[in-house]
Design an enzyme around this catalytic site. Structure first.
Site: not given
Ligand SMILES: [Zn+2]
Length: 166
Positions: A62, A119-122
């Site tokens: 996400v 790109h940050l993602h969980l």
């Protein structure tokens, strides 16, 4: 002589938030669903994607819509949007795949294991009783019990419902 203002945080934000053509979390605009890219959900705030190299069935990523690398780059609103989508993902995965638990977390930086550090993602990884030993033994040879696209097709209608609600 006119004095130029050099300090321009809005500019840094603009550069930092620019969409990257090669970034899996910044897909070019187009028709949904995007089964080929395994995108389950996308709006102006967040994107949900299935990991092409999952640790387990239903491993989701996400990300915020904005192309930024770090958790500290997000505004309060962006944090809320990201976590709200994480809640939706957990509910959907629970309903569809019935896992016994989850690993949920961020890898910040390549050294920490981030495959896409820009790109940050969980990461949301469903876990089942007894899968841990199995995964540890196999290490890099990750066995995916269910084909990716089959899982995608199972999950997609639930995200479609979110889109309708949203
Ligand atoms: Zn991006």
């Amino acid at each position: 002589m006119e004095r130029k203002v050099l300090w321009a945080p809005w500019r840094a934000e603009y550069v930092g938030g620019k969409k990257e053509p090669g970034c899996i979390f910044c897909p070019p605009p187009g028709a949904l669903p995007d089964e080929e890219r395994l995108i389950l959900y996308r709006d102006e705030k967040v994107l949900v994607l299935m990991n092409k190299f999952p640790y387990n069935t239903g491993h989701l990523l996400v990300s915020p819509a904005r192309h930024v690398p770090d958790l500290t780059d997000l505004s309060r609103q962006e944090l809320a949007d990201l976590m709200e989508m994480a809640q939706h993902c957990l509910r959907i995965l629970r309903e569809v795949l019935k896992p016994d638990g989850f690993n949920v977390g961020f890898n910040l930086g390549r050294v920490a294991g981030a495959g896409y550090p820009d790109h940050l993602h969980l990461q949301i990884v469903p876990r089942w009783e007894g899968d841990a030993n199995f995964m540890a033994v196999l290490a890099d040879i990750r066995v995916i019990p269910e084909h990716l696209v089959a899982t995608y097709r199972k999950l997609y209608p639930y995200f479609e419902r979110l889109r309708g609600a949203g």
